[in-house]
Design a protein around this motif. Sequence first.
Motif, PDB file in Angstrom:
ATOM      1  N   TYR A 131       0.869  -1.186   0.000  1.00  0.00           N
ATOM      2  CA  TYR A 131       0.000   0.000   0.000  1.00  0.00           C
ATOM      3  C   TYR A 131       0.902   1.231   0.000  1.00  0.00           C
ATOM      4  O   TYR A 131       1.960   1.240   0.647  1.00  0.00           O
ATOM      5  CB  TYR A 131      -0.914   0.032   1.248  1.00  0.00           C
ATOM      6  N   GLY A 132       0.484   2.256  -0.721  1.00  0.00           N
ATOM      7  CA  GLY A 132       1.208   3.526  -0.692  1.00  0.00           C
ATOM      8  C   GLY A 132       0.239   4.693  -0.694  1.00  0.00           C
ATOM      9  O   GLY A 132      -0.822   4.642  -1.335  1.00  0.00           O
ATOM     10  N   GLY A 133       0.610   5.744   0.020  1.00  0.00           N
ATOM     11  CA  GLY A 133      -0.238   6.937   0.100  1.00  0.00           C
ATOM     12  C   GLY A 133      -0.246   7.436   1.529  1.00  0.00           C
ATOM     13  O   GLY A 133      -0.981   6.921   2.368  1.00  0.00           O
ATOM     14  N   SER A 134       0.653   8.410   1.797  1.00  0.00           N
ATOM     15  CA  SER A 134       0.757   9.029   3.119  1.00  0.00           C
ATOM     16  C   SER A 134       1.009   8.035   4.261  1.00  0.00           C
ATOM     17  O   SER A 134       0.505   8.193   5.372  1.00  0.00           O
ATOM     18  CB  SER A 134      -0.477   9.897   3.402  1.00  0.00           C
ATOM     19  N   VAL A 135       1.806   7.016   3.961  1.00  0.00           N
ATOM     20  CA  VAL A 135       2.252   6.114   5.034  1.00  0.00           C
ATOM     21  C   VAL A 135       3.302   6.855   5.845  1.00  0.00           C
ATOM     22  O   VAL A 135       4.161   7.539   5.279  1.00  0.00           O
ATOM     23  CB  VAL A 135       2.860   4.808   4.459  1.00  0.00           C
ATOM     24  N   LYS A 136       3.225   6.760   7.164  1.00  0.00           N
ATOM     25  CA  LYS A 136       4.166   7.475   8.044  1.00  0.00           C
ATOM     26  C   LYS A 136       4.322   6.706   9.356  1.00  0.00           C
ATOM     27  O   LYS A 136       3.594   5.742   9.574  1.00  0.00           O
ATOM     28  CB  LYS A 136       3.677   8.904   8.271  1.00  0.00           C
ATOM     29  N   PRO A 137       5.252   7.147  10.227  1.00  0.00           N
ATOM     30  CA  PRO A 137       5.449   6.391  11.475  1.00  0.00           C
ATOM     31  C   PRO A 137       4.152   6.203  12.261  1.00  0.00           C
ATOM     32  O   PRO A 137       3.931   5.143  12.844  1.00  0.00           O
ATOM     33  CB  PRO A 137       6.457   7.254  12.258  1.00  0.00           C
ATOM     34  N   ALA A 138       3.258   7.209  12.246  1.00  0.00           N
ATOM     35  CA  ALA A 138       2.040   7.114  13.048  1.00  0.00           C
ATOM     36  C   ALA A 138       1.021   6.101  12.525  1.00  0.00           C
ATOM     37  O   ALA A 138       0.129   5.693  13.266  1.00  0.00           O
ATOM     38  CB  ALA A 138       1.377   8.499  13.128  1.00  0.00           C
ATOM     39  N   ASN A 139       1.121   5.709  11.256  1.00  0.00           N
ATOM     40  CA  ASN A 139       0.092   4.781  10.765  1.00  0.00           C
ATOM     41  C   ASN A 139       0.651   3.482  10.155  1.00  0.00           C
ATOM     42  O   ASN A 139      -0.106   2.597   9.785  1.00  0.00           O
ATOM     43  CB  ASN A 139      -0.831   5.487   9.754  1.00  0.00           C
ATOM     44  N   ILE A 140       1.978   3.371  10.060  1.00  0.00           N
ATOM     45  CA  ILE A 140       2.513   2.203   9.339  1.00  0.00           C
ATOM     46  C   ILE A 140       2.168   0.877  10.037  1.00  0.00           C
ATOM     47  O   ILE A 140       1.874  -0.121   9.369  1.00  0.00           O
ATOM     48  CB  ILE A 140       4.041   2.333   9.082  1.00  0.00           C
ATOM     49  N   GLY A 141       2.157   0.883  11.365  1.00  0.00           N
ATOM     50  CA  GLY A 141       1.848  -0.357  12.095  1.00  0.00           C
ATOM     51  C   GLY A 141       0.447  -0.846  11.744  1.00  0.00           C
ATOM     52  O   GLY A 141       0.233  -2.017  11.416  1.00  0.00           O
ATOM     53  N   GLU A 142      -0.497   0.087  11.792  1.00  0.00           N
ATOM     54  CA  GLU A 142      -1.893  -0.254  11.500  1.00  0.00           C
ATOM     55  C   GLU A 142      -2.048  -0.709  10.040  1.00  0.00           C
ATOM     56  O   GLU A 142      -2.718  -1.703   9.747  1.00  0.00           O
ATOM     57  CB  GLU A 142      -2.761   0.984  11.758  1.00  0.00           C
ATOM     58  N   ILE A 143      -1.386   0.001   9.138  1.00  0.00           N
ATOM     59  CA  ILE A 143      -1.520  -0.332   7.711  1.00  0.00           C
ATOM     60  C   ILE A 143      -0.947  -1.713   7.413  1.00  0.00           C
ATOM     61  O   ILE A 143      -1.549  -2.514   6.706  1.00  0.00           O
ATOM     62  CB  ILE A 143      -0.873   0.774   6.843  1.00  0.00           C
ATOM     63  N   LEU A 144       0.214  -1.999   7.987  1.00  0.00           N
ATOM     64  CA  LEU A 144       0.836  -3.298   7.702  1.00  0.00           C
ATOM     65  C   LEU A 144       0.079  -4.459   8.342  1.00  0.00           C
ATOM     66  O   LEU A 144       0.280  -5.612   7.971  1.00  0.00           O
ATOM     67  CB  LEU A 144       2.298  -3.310   8.155  1.00  0.00           C
ATOM     68  N   SER A 145      -0.791  -4.140   9.309  1.00  0.00           N
ATOM     69  CA  SER A 145      -1.595  -5.209   9.924  1.00  0.00           C
ATOM     70  C   SER A 145      -2.839  -5.516   9.113  1.00  0.00           C
ATOM     71  O   SER A 145      -3.566  -6.462   9.425  1.00  0.00           O
ATOM     72  CB  SER A 145      -2.067  -4.816  11.326  1.00  0.00           C
ATOM     73  N   VAL A 146      -3.123  -4.716   8.117  1.00  0.00           N
ATOM     74  CA  VAL A 146      -4.322  -4.952   7.298  1.00  0.00           C
ATOM     75  C   VAL A 146      -4.151  -6.282   6.555  1.00  0.00           C
ATOM     76  O   VAL A 146      -3.121  -6.502   5.914  1.00  0.00           O
ATOM     77  CB  VAL A 146      -4.516  -3.789   6.288  1.00  0.00           C
ATOM     78  N   PRO A 147      -5.152  -7.166   6.632  1.00  0.00           N
ATOM     79  CA  PRO A 147      -5.040  -8.424   5.880  1.00  0.00           C
ATOM     80  C   PRO A 147      -4.850  -8.134   4.389  1.00  0.00           C
ATOM     81  O   PRO A 147      -5.525  -7.267   3.833  1.00  0.00           O
ATOM     82  CB  PRO A 147      -6.402  -9.101   6.134  1.00  0.00           C
ATOM     83  N   GLY A 148      -3.906  -8.823   3.784  1.00  0.00           N
ATOM     84  CA  GLY A 148      -3.680  -8.618   2.348  1.00  0.00           C
ATOM     85  C   GLY A 148      -2.723  -7.486   2.033  1.00  0.00           C
ATOM     86  O   GLY A 148      -2.508  -7.161   0.869  1.00  0.00           O
ATOM     87  N   CYS A 149      -2.124  -6.897   3.063  1.00  0.00           N
ATOM     88  CA  CYS A 149      -1.137  -5.830   2.812  1.00  0.00           C
ATOM     89  C   CYS A 149       0.264  -6.402   3.059  1.00  0.00           C
ATOM     90  O   CYS A 149       0.596  -6.792   4.175  1.00  0.00           O
ATOM     91  CB  CYS A 149      -1.394  -4.631   3.728  1.00  0.00           C
ATOM     92  N   ASP A 150       1.058  -6.457   2.015  1.00  0.00           N
ATOM     93  CA  ASP A 150       2.366  -7.115   2.111  1.00  0.00           C
ATOM     94  C   ASP A 150       3.523  -6.139   2.319  1.00  0.00           C
ATOM     95  O   ASP A 150       4.691  -6.549   2.252  1.00  0.00           O
ATOM     96  CB  ASP A 150       2.610  -7.946   0.843  1.00  0.00           C
ATOM     97  N   GLY A 151       3.203  -4.864   2.510  1.00  0.00           N
ATOM     98  CA  GLY A 151       4.271  -3.901   2.732  1.00  0.00           C
ATOM     99  C   GLY A 151       3.816  -2.506   2.372  1.00  0.00           C
ATOM    100  O   GLY A 151       2.631  -2.272   2.135  1.00  0.00           O
ATOM    101  N   ALA A 152       4.773  -1.573   2.322  1.00  0.00           N
ATOM    102  CA  ALA A 152       4.427  -0.179   2.068  1.00  0.00           C
ATOM    103  C   ALA A 152       5.413   0.469   1.114  1.00  0.00           C
ATOM    104  O   ALA A 152       6.621   0.196   1.167  1.00  0.00           O
ATOM    105  CB  ALA A 152       4.396   0.597   3.387  1.00  0.00           C
ATOM    106  N   LEU A 153       4.869   1.290   0.225  1.00  0.00           N
ATOM    107  CA  LEU A 153       5.687   2.133  -0.661  1.00  0.00           C
ATOM    108  C   LEU A 153       5.517   3.549  -0.118  1.00  0.00           C
ATOM    109  O   LEU A 153       4.407   4.086  -0.089  1.00  0.00           O
ATOM    110  CB  LEU A 153       5.200   2.019  -2.108  1.00  0.00           C
TER     111      LEU A 153
END
Length: 238
Positions: A196-218
Amino acid sequence: MMSSKIIAANFKTNHTRRSSAEYIARLDSFMAENGVDTPVYIFPPFTALDSFDIKSGIKIGVQNAYPTVKGSFTGEIGLEQLDEFGIDTVLIGHSERRHILKESQEFISEKFTWFKERGFCIFYCIGEPLEVREAGDDAVRRYLVEQLDGIDTRYENLILAYEPVWAIGTGKTATPELIEKTHATIKALSDRPLLYGGSVKPANIGEILSVPGCDGALIGTASWEISSMVSMLEIVKS
Ligand code: PGA
């Protein structure tokens, strides 16, 4: 625990040759000293390409390249320039190249096929603009399917990135529910890793990476400061 997630930093038109080298050296030491085994990809500007002495698993890729070995393509770089630094990773289909540089799907798929034939690791971006998102899930699905036109979605060295245009560089992140839903749509079209990419930052990366089907961040903006990148990798590692 989350260490199999893929983390990619897109510098866009930021950092100089010197600051990129400093950044990569510091990140490399951090990763080597702390045993960070997360796959990390850095996409610096062309002017910063070099033969870096990397001890950790950092991989360097390019934000763009022209589908040619060499030739007359003013302002572009080709395989000859990439080979000089052992670069075999390229970002294709980023929304800024689609929308600002006006790259067509036809050209993007031509580029994809050319680099695929040469075994490149391809980070391939798709994502809808706001008006498509507002038109509903079916419109989003159709739009994303069109952005995969001509793309071999089973290519073994493909890493997909879902980057909603309205969330890039805007500070507006997609909600975990929306990421999960859209990733499920894309996963039905390809079984390759999906970031997933789009305004990923320290405050939300943990939550985003825990989303089922999310294999990482750009990550764009929040990756440009080394301290912020290190914080995010600490979260990924924990
Ligand atoms: P952003 O950019 O993190 O600044 O939103 C993401 C991207 O364009 O890859």
